[in-house]
Design an enzyme around this catalytic site. Sequence first.
Site, PDB file in Angstrom:
ATOM      1  N   HIS A  14     -24.335  20.629   6.237  1.00  0.00           N
ATOM      2  CA  HIS A  14     -23.952  21.589   5.612  1.00  0.00           C
ATOM      3  C   HIS A  14     -24.708  22.811   5.292  1.00  0.00           C
ATOM      4  O   HIS A  14     -26.080  22.732   4.752  1.00  0.00           O
ATOM      5  CB  HIS A  14     -23.522  20.948   3.873  1.00  0.00           C
ATOM      6  CG  HIS A  14     -23.214  21.920   2.879  1.00  0.00           C
ATOM      7  ND1 HIS A  14     -22.194  21.554   2.009  1.00  0.00           N
ATOM      8  CD2 HIS A  14     -23.654  23.200   2.581  1.00  0.00           C
ATOM      9  CE1 HIS A  14     -21.945  22.783   1.080  1.00  0.00           C
ATOM     10  NE2 HIS A  14     -22.608  23.918   1.382  1.00  0.00           N
ATOM     11  N   HIS A  16     -24.852  27.482   5.395  1.00  0.00           N
ATOM     12  CA  HIS A  16     -23.960  28.964   5.334  1.00  0.00           C
ATOM     13  C   HIS A  16     -24.872  29.634   6.289  1.00  0.00           C
ATOM     14  O   HIS A  16     -26.185  29.772   6.278  1.00  0.00           O
ATOM     15  CB  HIS A  16     -24.222  29.404   4.081  1.00  0.00           C
ATOM     16  CG  HIS A  16     -23.630  28.840   2.898  1.00  0.00           C
ATOM     17  ND1 HIS A  16     -22.195  28.822   2.472  1.00  0.00           N
ATOM     18  CD2 HIS A  16     -23.954  27.626   2.332  1.00  0.00           C
ATOM     19  CE1 HIS A  16     -21.830  27.983   1.572  1.00  0.00           C
ATOM     20  NE2 HIS A  16     -23.159  27.248   1.240  1.00  0.00           N
ATOM     21  N   LYS A 100     -13.035  22.666   3.455  1.00  0.00           N
ATOM     22  CA  LYS A 100     -13.851  22.550   2.408  1.00  0.00           C
ATOM     23  C   LYS A 100     -13.404  23.123   1.392  1.00  0.00           C
ATOM     24  O   LYS A 100     -12.481  24.023   1.436  1.00  0.00           O
ATOM     25  CB  LYS A 100     -15.080  23.664   2.616  1.00  0.00           C
ATOM     26  CG  LYS A 100     -15.857  23.895   1.554  1.00  0.00           C
ATOM     27  CD  LYS A 100     -16.782  22.852   1.218  1.00  0.00           C
ATOM     28  CE  LYS A 100     -17.537  23.164  -0.068  1.00  0.00           C
ATOM     29  NZ  LYS A 100     -19.093  23.798   0.241  1.00  0.00           N
ATOM     30  N   HIS A 137     -17.008  21.150  -2.916  1.00  0.00           N
ATOM     31  CA  HIS A 137     -18.040  21.551  -4.118  1.00  0.00           C
ATOM     32  C   HIS A 137     -17.687  21.023  -5.378  1.00  0.00           C
ATOM     33  O   HIS A 137     -16.690  21.540  -5.829  1.00  0.00           O
ATOM     34  CB  HIS A 137     -17.962  23.152  -3.957  1.00  0.00           C
ATOM     35  CG  HIS A 137     -19.050  23.821  -4.831  1.00  0.00           C
ATOM     36  ND1 HIS A 137     -20.102  24.399  -4.283  1.00  0.00           N
ATOM     37  CD2 HIS A 137     -19.341  23.712  -6.187  1.00  0.00           C
ATOM     38  CE1 HIS A 137     -20.973  24.852  -5.471  1.00  0.00           C
ATOM     39  NE2 HIS A 137     -20.356  24.464  -6.290  1.00  0.00           N
ATOM     40  N   HIS A 175     -23.854  18.406  -1.676  1.00  0.00           N
ATOM     41  CA  HIS A 175     -25.007  18.745  -2.278  1.00  0.00           C
ATOM     42  C   HIS A 175     -24.929  18.350  -3.622  1.00  0.00           C
ATOM     43  O   HIS A 175     -25.273  18.939  -4.608  1.00  0.00           O
ATOM     44  CB  HIS A 175     -25.277  20.360  -2.374  1.00  0.00           C
ATOM     45  CG  HIS A 175     -23.656  21.143  -2.601  1.00  0.00           C
ATOM     46  ND1 HIS A 175     -23.193  21.091  -3.822  1.00  0.00           N
ATOM     47  CD2 HIS A 175     -23.393  22.204  -2.031  1.00  0.00           C
ATOM     48  CE1 HIS A 175     -22.142  21.896  -3.728  1.00  0.00           C
ATOM     49  NE2 HIS A 175     -22.327  22.380  -2.761  1.00  0.00           N
ATOM     50  N   ASP A 252     -27.601  23.052   2.754  1.00  0.00           N
ATOM     51  CA  ASP A 252     -27.078  23.779   2.087  1.00  0.00           C
ATOM     52  C   ASP A 252     -27.866  25.331   2.013  1.00  0.00           C
ATOM     53  O   ASP A 252     -27.830  26.076   0.919  1.00  0.00           O
ATOM     54  CB  ASP A 252     -26.691  23.738   0.525  1.00  0.00           C
ATOM     55  CG  ASP A 252     -25.795  24.554  -0.021  1.00  0.00           C
ATOM     56  OD1 ASP A 252     -25.029  25.126   0.463  1.00  0.00           O
ATOM     57  OD2 ASP A 252     -25.722  24.561  -1.542  1.00  0.00           O
TER      58      ASP A 252
HETATM   59  O1  DOR Z   1     -26.155  27.986  -3.961  1.00  0.00           O
HETATM   60  C1  DOR Z   1     -25.187  28.188  -3.422  1.00  0.00           C
HETATM   61  N1  DOR Z   1     -25.175  29.104  -2.580  1.00  0.00           N
HETATM   62  N2  DOR Z   1     -24.314  27.244  -3.737  1.00  0.00           N
HETATM   63  C2  DOR Z   1     -23.166  27.211  -2.922  1.00  0.00           C
HETATM   64  O2  DOR Z   1     -22.307  26.610  -3.341  1.00  0.00           O
HETATM   65  C3  DOR Z   1     -22.821  28.484  -2.235  1.00  0.00           C
HETATM   66  C4  DOR Z   1     -24.149  29.069  -1.697  1.00  0.00           C
HETATM   67  C5  DOR Z   1     -23.962  30.569  -0.929  1.00  0.00           C
HETATM   68  O3  DOR Z   1     -23.113  30.705   0.091  1.00  0.00           O
HETATM   69  O4  DOR Z   1     -24.817  31.292  -1.303  1.00  0.00           O
HETATM   70 ZN    ZN Z   2     -22.922  25.333   0.368  1.00  0.00          ZN
END
Ligand code: DOR
Ligand code: ZN
Length: 349
Positions: A14, A16, A100, A137, A175, A252
Amino acid sequence: MVDTLTIRRPDDWHLHFRDGDIMRGVVPYTARQFARAIVMPNLTPPVTSAAMAREYRERIRAAVPQGVSFEPLMTCYLTDTTDADDLARGAAEGVFTAAKMYPANATTNSASGVTDVEGIYPVFERMEAEDIVLCIHGEVVDADIDVFDREAEFIDRYLAGIAQTFPNLRIVFEHITTSDAVEFVKAGSEKIAATITPQHLHINRNAMLVGGIQPHNYCLPVAKRESHRLALRAAATSADPAIARKFFLGTDSAPHLRGDKESECGCAGIFGAPYALESYVTVFDEEEALDRFEAFASLNGPTFYKLPVNEETVTLERVAMPVPAELPLVGETIVPWHGGQMLGWRFVG
Ligand code: DOR
Ligand code: ZN
């Protein structure tokens, strides 16, 4: 005492990457430590179709440094109007590894998320039939629900119902931050698993709020009280394989530039990618569970996702390692997880 640890190359289940210059700046950190990663689709606009995911995957692949082998695993951003045929086709063609679900407005770039969970039950039904993994989520976003209660409330209000209605749907509760989530996952069938971030194993909510607001410890779901952190550590490092195999690594990692974190409306997200394995292995070391680290980092995820485990290995060594207070990114700076701290482990390669 063990001074080096060699394990199968891990995957990050997981994270980004964003897009454009930020994506090109952060992909090398992940590709250095991990063989694969589940890439979240919360771009602007979100990755809602197989065509968009295919193009995004190519952009990520182009950002992997020469000579490094790394495979991005793509996800479909579910909305109230997701086209189940396109999702199923994308999965069959190997473009999508999972889909997701963000409840609308739960976090960064989730405005197009699902407003009515039962409204997309037909999509879940199709996913169950096609054996497509659902990543969730799990936070209720209603204004009257305290931010620290949002995950537990989500279980009661939605997740239990989804799991019951679709017993063959594979679900990753992403998470997780609470003992409630740990208990739910433990009690669930083998179709239910969870990812755990390094930050939720290391910090409780005091780290965000005591001694001044600490924006670099702020992410969503927010860190909870100490009892929850201890429950997460016990789950991740459990000596009972029937428990441990339901939990696996997902950083995450969520890059936000320093200025966007240190702001009057600071962004949610912790940039965990650069020192991810050092961070996790520290926890397993503290819990005297180094022998269980490979399962958490490299075996449980592929088994759940029905993917082969990686054949290469990586090595970590026990040595004092200072983590830079910040890293350059797109001509600005970003603060990595553990920035400015000393860790007791180093990723060798
Ligand atoms: O803290 C987070 N940042 N939680 C999330 O679910 C998304 C992520 C983000 O994309 O910045
Ligand atoms: Zn995330």
